[in-house]
Motif scaffolding. Structure first.
Motif, PDB file in Angstrom:
ATOM      1  N   LEU A   1       0.852  -1.151   0.204  1.00  0.00           N
ATOM      2  CA  LEU A   1       0.144   0.141   0.038  1.00  0.00           C
ATOM      3  C   LEU A   1       0.861   1.200   0.014  1.00  0.00           C
ATOM      4  O   LEU A   1       1.538   1.694   0.910  1.00  0.00           O
ATOM      5  N   PHE A   2       0.974   1.872  -1.124  1.00  0.00           N
ATOM      6  CA  PHE A   2       1.514   3.182  -1.329  1.00  0.00           C
ATOM      7  C   PHE A   2       0.618   4.558  -0.466  1.00  0.00           C
ATOM      8  O   PHE A   2      -0.045   4.785  -1.192  1.00  0.00           O
ATOM      9  N   LEU A   3       1.262   4.881   0.520  1.00  0.00           N
ATOM     10  CA  LEU A   3       0.199   5.842   1.099  1.00  0.00           C
ATOM     11  C   LEU A   3       0.892   7.214   1.149  1.00  0.00           C
ATOM     12  O   LEU A   3       2.152   7.557   1.473  1.00  0.00           O
TER      13      LEU A   3
ATOM     14  N   PHE B   1       0.213  -6.764   4.820  1.00  0.00           N
ATOM     15  CA  PHE B   1       0.237  -5.263   4.491  1.00  0.00           C
ATOM     16  C   PHE B   1       1.949  -4.680   4.459  1.00  0.00           C
ATOM     17  O   PHE B   1       2.159  -4.521   5.484  1.00  0.00           O
ATOM     18  N   GLU B   2       2.282  -4.349   3.492  1.00  0.00           N
ATOM     19  CA  GLU B   2       3.447  -3.486   3.334  1.00  0.00           C
ATOM     20  C   GLU B   2       3.291  -2.146   3.184  1.00  0.00           C
ATOM     21  O   GLU B   2       2.638  -1.900   2.123  1.00  0.00           O
ATOM     22  N   LEU B   3       3.380  -1.138   3.681  1.00  0.00           N
ATOM     23  CA  LEU B   3       3.279   0.155   3.677  1.00  0.00           C
ATOM     24  C   LEU B   3       4.390   0.790   3.069  1.00  0.00           C
ATOM     25  O   LEU B   3       5.386   0.615   3.527  1.00  0.00           O
ATOM     26  N   ALA B   4       4.178   1.750   2.178  1.00  0.00           N
ATOM     27  CA  ALA B   4       5.194   2.583   1.330  1.00  0.00           C
ATOM     28  C   ALA B   4       5.088   3.714   1.456  1.00  0.00           C
ATOM     29  O   ALA B   4       3.693   4.343   1.495  1.00  0.00           O
ATOM     30  N   ASN B   5       5.849   4.655   0.785  1.00  0.00           N
ATOM     31  CA  ASN B   5       5.824   6.200   0.500  1.00  0.00           C
ATOM     32  C   ASN B   5       5.187   6.615  -0.859  1.00  0.00           C
ATOM     33  O   ASN B   5       5.745   6.026  -1.822  1.00  0.00           O
ATOM     34  N   HIS B   6       4.355   7.418  -0.742  1.00  0.00           N
ATOM     35  CA  HIS B   6       3.708   7.789  -1.886  1.00  0.00           C
ATOM     36  C   HIS B   6       3.778   9.658  -2.021  1.00  0.00           C
ATOM     37  O   HIS B   6       2.718   9.829  -2.529  1.00  0.00           O
ATOM     38  N   SER B   7       4.801  10.115  -1.491  1.00  0.00           N
ATOM     39  CA  SER B   7       4.761  11.453  -1.351  1.00  0.00           C
ATOM     40  C   SER B   7       3.953  12.096  -0.197  1.00  0.00           C
ATOM     41  O   SER B   7       3.023  11.202   0.056  1.00  0.00           O
TER      42      SER B   7
ATOM     43  N   ARG C   1       8.719  14.222   4.847  1.00  0.00           N
ATOM     44  CA  ARG C   1       7.417  14.193   5.802  1.00  0.00           C
ATOM     45  C   ARG C   1       6.634  12.955   5.560  1.00  0.00           C
ATOM     46  O   ARG C   1       5.798  12.789   6.697  1.00  0.00           O
ATOM     47  N   THR C   2       6.669  12.245   4.623  1.00  0.00           N
ATOM     48  CA  THR C   2       5.642  11.175   4.503  1.00  0.00           C
ATOM     49  C   THR C   2       6.333  10.120   5.415  1.00  0.00           C
ATOM     50  O   THR C   2       5.585   9.270   6.306  1.00  0.00           O
ATOM     51  N   GLN C   3       7.776   9.877   5.573  1.00  0.00           N
ATOM     52  CA  GLN C   3       8.431   8.910   6.177  1.00  0.00           C
ATOM     53  C   GLN C   3       8.045   9.080   7.636  1.00  0.00           C
ATOM     54  O   GLN C   3       7.686   8.283   8.519  1.00  0.00           O
ATOM     55  N   ASP C   4       8.247  10.275   8.154  1.00  0.00           N
ATOM     56  CA  ASP C   4       7.876  10.676   9.466  1.00  0.00           C
ATOM     57  C   ASP C   4       6.399  10.519   9.929  1.00  0.00           C
ATOM     58  O   ASP C   4       6.139  10.120  10.971  1.00  0.00           O
ATOM     59  N   MET C   5       5.608  11.126   8.695  1.00  0.00           N
ATOM     60  CA  MET C   5       4.017  10.562   9.379  1.00  0.00           C
ATOM     61  C   MET C   5       3.686   9.092   9.532  1.00  0.00           C
ATOM     62  O   MET C   5       3.169   8.892  10.469  1.00  0.00           O
ATOM     63  N   LEU C   6       4.410   8.457   8.553  1.00  0.00           N
ATOM     64  CA  LEU C   6       4.029   6.835   8.744  1.00  0.00           C
ATOM     65  C   LEU C   6       4.804   6.537  10.108  1.00  0.00           C
ATOM     66  O   LEU C   6       4.089   5.583  10.579  1.00  0.00           O
TER      67      LEU C   6
ATOM     68  N   VAL D   1       8.793   2.062   9.028  1.00  0.00           N
ATOM     69  CA  VAL D   1       9.832   2.943   8.315  1.00  0.00           C
ATOM     70  C   VAL D   1       9.763   2.487   6.778  1.00  0.00           C
ATOM     71  O   VAL D   1      10.054   1.041   6.410  1.00  0.00           O
ATOM     72  N   ALA D   2       9.044   3.348   5.832  1.00  0.00           N
ATOM     73  CA  ALA D   2       8.975   2.767   4.486  1.00  0.00           C
ATOM     74  C   ALA D   2      10.240   2.774   3.712  1.00  0.00           C
ATOM     75  O   ALA D   2      11.215   3.402   3.989  1.00  0.00           O
ATOM     76  N   ARG D   3      10.653   1.361   2.738  1.00  0.00           N
ATOM     77  CA  ARG D   3      11.554   1.372   2.425  1.00  0.00           C
ATOM     78  C   ARG D   3      11.356   1.705   0.554  1.00  0.00           C
ATOM     79  O   ARG D   3      12.265   1.521  -0.013  1.00  0.00           O
ATOM     80  N   LEU D   4      10.103   1.744   0.248  1.00  0.00           N
ATOM     81  CA  LEU D   4       9.648   1.812  -0.979  1.00  0.00           C
ATOM     82  C   LEU D   4       8.952   2.912  -1.523  1.00  0.00           C
ATOM     83  O   LEU D   4       8.207   3.629  -0.319  1.00  0.00           O
ATOM     84  N   PHE D   5       9.262   3.587  -2.580  1.00  0.00           N
ATOM     85  CA  PHE D   5       8.700   4.898  -2.787  1.00  0.00           C
ATOM     86  C   PHE D   5       7.963   4.897  -4.217  1.00  0.00           C
ATOM     87  O   PHE D   5       8.566   4.090  -5.181  1.00  0.00           O
ATOM     88  N   ARG D   6       6.714   5.226  -4.244  1.00  0.00           N
ATOM     89  CA  ARG D   6       6.317   5.264  -5.897  1.00  0.00           C
ATOM     90  C   ARG D   6       5.964   6.739  -6.228  1.00  0.00           C
ATOM     91  O   ARG D   6       5.373   7.697  -5.314  1.00  0.00           O
ATOM     92  N   ALA D   7       6.336   7.248  -7.224  1.00  0.00           N
ATOM     93  CA  ALA D   7       6.317   8.662  -7.678  1.00  0.00           C
ATOM     94  C   ALA D   7       4.926   9.067  -7.925  1.00  0.00           C
ATOM     95  O   ALA D   7       4.178   8.197  -8.549  1.00  0.00           O
TER      96      ALA D   7
END
Length: 270
Positions: A96-98, A119-125, A145-150, A157-163
């Motif tokens: 899930l890219f959040l 569920f794997e939680l990831a960074n979506h900006s 900021r997205t890392q910190d919110m998660l 801590v997310a390791r994956l990012f989707r633009a």
């Protein structure tokens, strides 16, 4: 190109405070004021020395990663509860890219999603901007900021990012890699943000075009109009074809993510 353009129409974001077990169907978003929340800085990851965009996994194994984007781009954000309930009931691992703003508007849902190991939680900006148009400083802010919110909400801590919009250029990828984030794209855009797509067409499109190693992108933010209706049959058909459904990290053979912090910070005010 048309499918990608339609994908870009999706915003990622629900009525306030539903739980994953509510029986009520999510409808039109209600006015919602996000709570005041002091962010806890997430542990910073080691930089990735050779950044690369990832569009699929190995073509040698019958494994597929279903991914779902959630961001807040068009007013109060939404949450497609039926999508998540299907994944839970059918025991489907998913990534899930959040978006950071989405999590800010859905703190309870974010914390509950994190309670499911599948569920794997990831960074979506954070605000889902067109990152190639933004300055280095803005791109870094969106990511961190997205890392910190998660981390604040879940201890993860997310390791994956989707633009956002799938718009990834070498500079954005490099900036993400500097913060230990691997840039994940996809090789199969479902097209679920198209309001004219039918559940039958979505089922056929995904199940017919999925290949070994595919990364499929769909939406859990209410902008995938027929996703919840089509998803159970998509899962059944892919499994019938012999595919194993996995997270992106499992697809890529990455080590398990570190365990969540013992006590993630909870909301201080609502």
């Amino acid at each position: 190109a048309l499918v990608l353009a339609l994908l870009g129409l999706a915003g990622c974001a629900t009525p306030p405070k539903p739980t994953l077990h509510d029986e009520a169907v999510i409808g039109a978003p209600l006015p919602y004021e996000p709570p005041a929340l002091e962010l806890t800085p997430a542990p910073r990851l080691a930089p990735i020395s050779q950044p690369r965009p990832v569009r699929h996994g190995s073509r040698d194994k019958k494994r597929i990663a279903l991914t779902f984007d959630a961001c807040a781009t068009q007013g109060p954000s939404q949450f497609d509860l039926k999508v998540i309930r299907t994944l839970i009931d059918m025991q489907v691992p998913a990534t899930l890219f959040l978006g950071g703003k989405w999590m800010e508007e859905h703190p309870d849902e974010t914390m509950e999603l994190a309670s499911y190991p599948q569920f794997e939680l990831a960074n979506h900006s954070y605000l889902h901007p067109h990152l190639p148009r933004e300055s280095d400083e803005r791109v870094r802010e969106e990511l961190l900021r997205t890392q910190d919110m998660l981390y604040t909400l879940t201890g993860r801590v997310a390791r994956l990012f989707r633009a956002p919009y799938g718009e990834l250029d070498p500079r954005v990828m490099r900036l993400a890699a500097e913060h230990g984030l691997l840039s994940i794209q996809y090789d199969l855009a479902s097209g679920d943000p198209d309001p004219n797509v039918t559940a039958k067409r979505l089922l056929e499109f995904v199940s017919d075009r999925a290949r070994k190693g595919s990364i499929v992108v769909m939406h859990m933010n209410g902008r995938g109009w027929k996703t919840a209706e089509a998803l159970p049959r998509i899962v059944l058909r892919l499994r019938k074809k012999g595919y194993r459904l996995v997270t992106v990290s499992q697809l890529l053979g990455l080590p398990p993510a570190p365990a969540a912090a013992p006590a993630a910070q909870r909301l201080s005010a609502r």
